[in-house]
Design a protein around this motif. Structure first.
Motif, mmCIF file in Angstrom:
data_model
loop_
_atom_site.group_PDB
_atom_site.id
_atom_site.type_symbol
_atom_site.label_atom_id
_atom_site.label_comp_id
_atom_site.label_asym_id
_atom_site.label_seq_id
_atom_site.Cartn_x
_atom_site.Cartn_y
_atom_site.Cartn_z
ATOM 1 N N GLY A 74 0.767 -1.233 0.000
ATOM 2 C CA GLY A 74 0.000 0.000 0.000
ATOM 3 C C GLY A 74 0.797 1.281 0.000
ATOM 4 O O GLY A 74 0.216 2.363 -0.023
ATOM 5 N N THR A 75 2.128 1.181 0.034
ATOM 6 C CA THR A 75 2.946 2.392 0.091
ATOM 7 C C THR A 75 3.557 2.732 -1.263
ATOM 8 O O THR A 75 3.207 3.724 -1.903
ATOM 9 N N GLU A 76 4.481 1.895 -1.720
ATOM 10 C CA GLU A 76 5.270 2.265 -2.890
ATOM 11 C C GLU A 76 4.512 2.157 -4.209
ATOM 12 O O GLU A 76 4.867 2.816 -5.180
ATOM 13 N N SER A 77 3.483 1.327 -4.265
ATOM 14 C CA SER A 77 2.747 1.205 -5.536
ATOM 15 C C SER A 77 2.119 2.538 -5.931
ATOM 16 O O SER A 77 2.278 3.006 -7.069
ATOM 17 N N THR A 78 1.426 3.185 -4.991
ATOM 18 C CA THR A 78 0.783 4.455 -5.303
ATOM 19 C C THR A 78 1.803 5.580 -5.407
ATOM 20 O O THR A 78 1.675 6.476 -6.256
ATOM 21 N N ALA A 79 2.829 5.554 -4.544
ATOM 22 C CA ALA A 79 3.881 6.569 -4.623
ATOM 23 C C ALA A 79 4.607 6.500 -5.959
ATOM 24 O O ALA A 79 4.923 7.530 -6.571
ATOM 25 N N THR A 80 4.862 5.291 -6.449
ATOM 26 C CA THR A 80 5.524 5.119 -7.747
ATOM 27 C C THR A 80 4.653 5.646 -8.872
ATOM 28 O O THR A 80 5.138 6.314 -9.796
ATOM 29 N N THR A 81 3.349 5.369 -8.819
ATOM 30 C CA THR A 81 2.430 5.877 -9.845
ATOM 31 C C THR A 81 2.443 7.399 -9.870
ATOM 32 O O THR A 81 2.439 8.022 -10.947
ATOM 33 N N LEU A 82 2.460 8.023 -8.695
ATOM 34 C CA LEU A 82 2.465 9.488 -8.642
ATOM 35 C C LEU A 82 3.789 10.062 -9.152
ATOM 36 O O LEU A 82 3.807 11.138 -9.774
ATOM 37 N N ARG A 83 4.883 9.364 -8.926
ATOM 38 C CA ARG A 83 6.169 9.815 -9.482
ATOM 39 C C ARG A 83 6.135 9.765 -11.011
ATOM 40 O O ARG A 83 6.630 10.668 -11.688
ATOM 41 N N TRP A 84 5.544 8.707 -11.560
ATOM 42 C CA TRP A 84 5.386 8.629 -13.020
ATOM 43 C C TRP A 84 4.437 9.724 -13.509
ATOM 44 O O TRP A 84 4.609 10.267 -14.609
ATOM 45 N N ALA A 85 3.443 10.059 -12.699
ATOM 46 C CA ALA A 85 2.479 11.094 -13.089
ATOM 47 C C ALA A 85 3.176 12.428 -13.333
ATOM 48 O O ALA A 85 2.893 13.121 -14.322
#
Length: 490
Positions: free
Chosen positions: A299-310
């Protein structure tokens, strides 16, 4: 007469031939695929990594269902939307298991949610979903936690006054604090040493996923246990997170379970008491520890990684960023609190978020499945115990499903009138019985964080920088390289 050296050469050659024939015999009823070599299978062909581009090239040769050998173990790869959808949903119960590996089998020992199968998985997942709903997943309670963390993030970025910064740490801290609030009942300050150690341990485990070190450990565990290397850091990272979860449980027990549970641990401890005399119960402290680790890691890095790609997509497509901001300004203004329900009035913004998830696929094969019984996949018989790898990236870039699969194009999710349009091939959270437990949470987080950031800032590359690295780092997730960006207050 043969000398000792000749005898050893002949013995090795004999063993290699026997192993080669054994692999050929074992694979005779499996879908076709590249010829495996003795002991290492197709690992040499893969460069010891399951890279999406390599899987795509193999699919062009062997079809949308093919067999790879990772060492001496066969895995069946599903490629493209139709193959993945049919393979995971036609007989979802048959492919609902999780493969065990020496590393995770030793550490998790059939505990938690992500890596368990059968009765344990069903009981733990059912309880996990029910508890997340009770804590407000999809309701205002959890949204308020997400909104609070989004506000903290906006305040931090504002304090940087548009100076170049690497967003990776602040993003990870924000999303981990959402999980901490839900699971532990409290958040950490951004300079807390425990939070930093948690993020480092989590990052280590994610980066080691699918790595050469992990594959060697799983192929030769008896040898790797006695050798130095990166796998030792994997072990120490897992042990640190285990100790952290155990300490949080101890603190909860000391306080006692309240009449109205406030967080996931409270609910779980109450369930342990409730099921104390049930012989079929899988609720115990070790399972709770591993469930906490599952929720934190997933629940931490998956969404954080998506936002970095965003942010990468926004600086590469400033016209898209401007159009999102215009829609936010017109619909929401500058003061209204952003809720997940607002997505229904923000079709373009919603389309951009979906396109970010599609274009920047972060989980190449998700978490592998395993057949729990003899079954059939796309007409091919598959024996019990066979590992299934659904190539999620191939679904999100399937040329039969997407008009411009290799381009960043929010129009993929808009109809001719500009209304948001859902797509069947949008499967970033996988499909079937083991679809991501936290899908609703991740969708809510991504929407609230993304819209708050775009309403507060315009993102651009630092002065003098004209390019940003878009290559993907292959690990447990496909992460971007570290970069610096300017968050200019609007």
């Amino acid at each position: 007469m043969f000398g000792i050296s000749e005898f050893l050469v002949a013995l090795v050659a004999f063993l290699l031939i026997v192993q080669f024939l054994k692999l050929q015999w074992a694979g005779r009823q499996l879908p076709p695929g590249p010829t495996p070599l003795p002991f290492i299978g197709n690992l040499w062909l893969l460069g010891f990594k399951l890279h999406p581009e390599t899987l795509e090239k193999l699919a062009q040769i062997h079809g949308n269902i093919f067999t790879l050998w990772l060492g001496q173990s066969p895995v069946i790869v599903l490629h493209g939307f139709q193959a993945v959808k049919d393979g995971l949903t036609n007989n979802p119960e048959d492919v609902s298991g999780r493969p065990t590996t020496p590393f995770f089998n030793e550490k998790a020992s059939d505990k938690g949610i992500i890596l368990t199968s059968g009765h344990t998985w069903k009981q733990q997942r059912r309880f996990g979903l029910m508890t997340l709903r009770n804590l407000g997943m999809g309701k205002k309670g959890l949204e308020q936690l997400i909104q609070e963390e989004a506000r903290y993030l906006v305040e931090y970025l504002t304090s940087e006054r548009g100076q170049p910064l690497d967003p990776s740490v602040s993003f990870s801290q924000a999303f981990s604090n959402v999980i901490c609030a839900v699971v532990l009942g409290h958040r950490f300050s951004t300079d807390d040493e425990t939070l930093q150690q948690l993020l480092e341990a989590n990052d280590c485990l994610l980066k080691s996923g699918g790595s050469l070190s992990e594959r060697l450990y799983n192929t030769f565990p008896w040898l790797m246990d006695h050798l130095p290397g990166p796998h030792k850091k994997m072990v120490s990272s897992h042990e640190f997170m285990y100790r952290f979860a155990k300490e949080e449980i101890r603190c909860h027990r000391e306080r006692g379970v309240p009449d109205e549970p406030q967080d996931f641990i409270d609910f779980y401890l109450a369930q342990m008491v409730k099921c104390r005399d049930d012989p079929t119960s899988t609720f115990d402290e070790d399972s709770l520890i591993h469930t906490i680790l599952d929720l934190f890691i997933a629940g931490t890095e998956s969404t954080a990684t998506t936002l970095r790609w965003a942010l990468i997509s926004l600086v590469l497509h400033p016209d898209v960023q401007e159009k999102v901001q215009q829609e936010l300004d017109v619909v929401l203004g500058s003061s209204q609190l952003i809720c997940y329900e607002d997505r229904k009035n923000l079709p373009y913004t919603n389309a951009v978020i979906h396109e970010i998830q599609r274009y920047h696929c972060i989980a190449p094969v998700g978490v592998p499945r395993q057949c729990v019984k003899d079954t059939t996949l796309l007409g091919s018989p598959v024996p019990k115990g066979t590992v299934i790898l659904p190539n999620i990236c191939s679904v999100l870039a399937d040329p039969e499903q997407w008009e411009t699969p290799r381009q960043f194009n929010p129009a993929h999710f808009l109809d001719k009138e500009g209304n948001f349009m859902s797509r069947d091939a949008f499967l970033p959270f996988s499909a079937g019985h083991r679809v991501c437990l936290g899908e609703r949470l991740a969708r809510t987080e991504l929407f609230i964080f993304f819209t708050n950031l775009l309403r507060a800032f315009t993102f651009s590359l630092p002065e003098g920088v004209t390019e940003i690295n878009t290559e993907r780092i292959l690990g447990g997730l496909l992460q971007p390289h570290h970069y610096k960006i300017c968050a200019i207050p609007r």
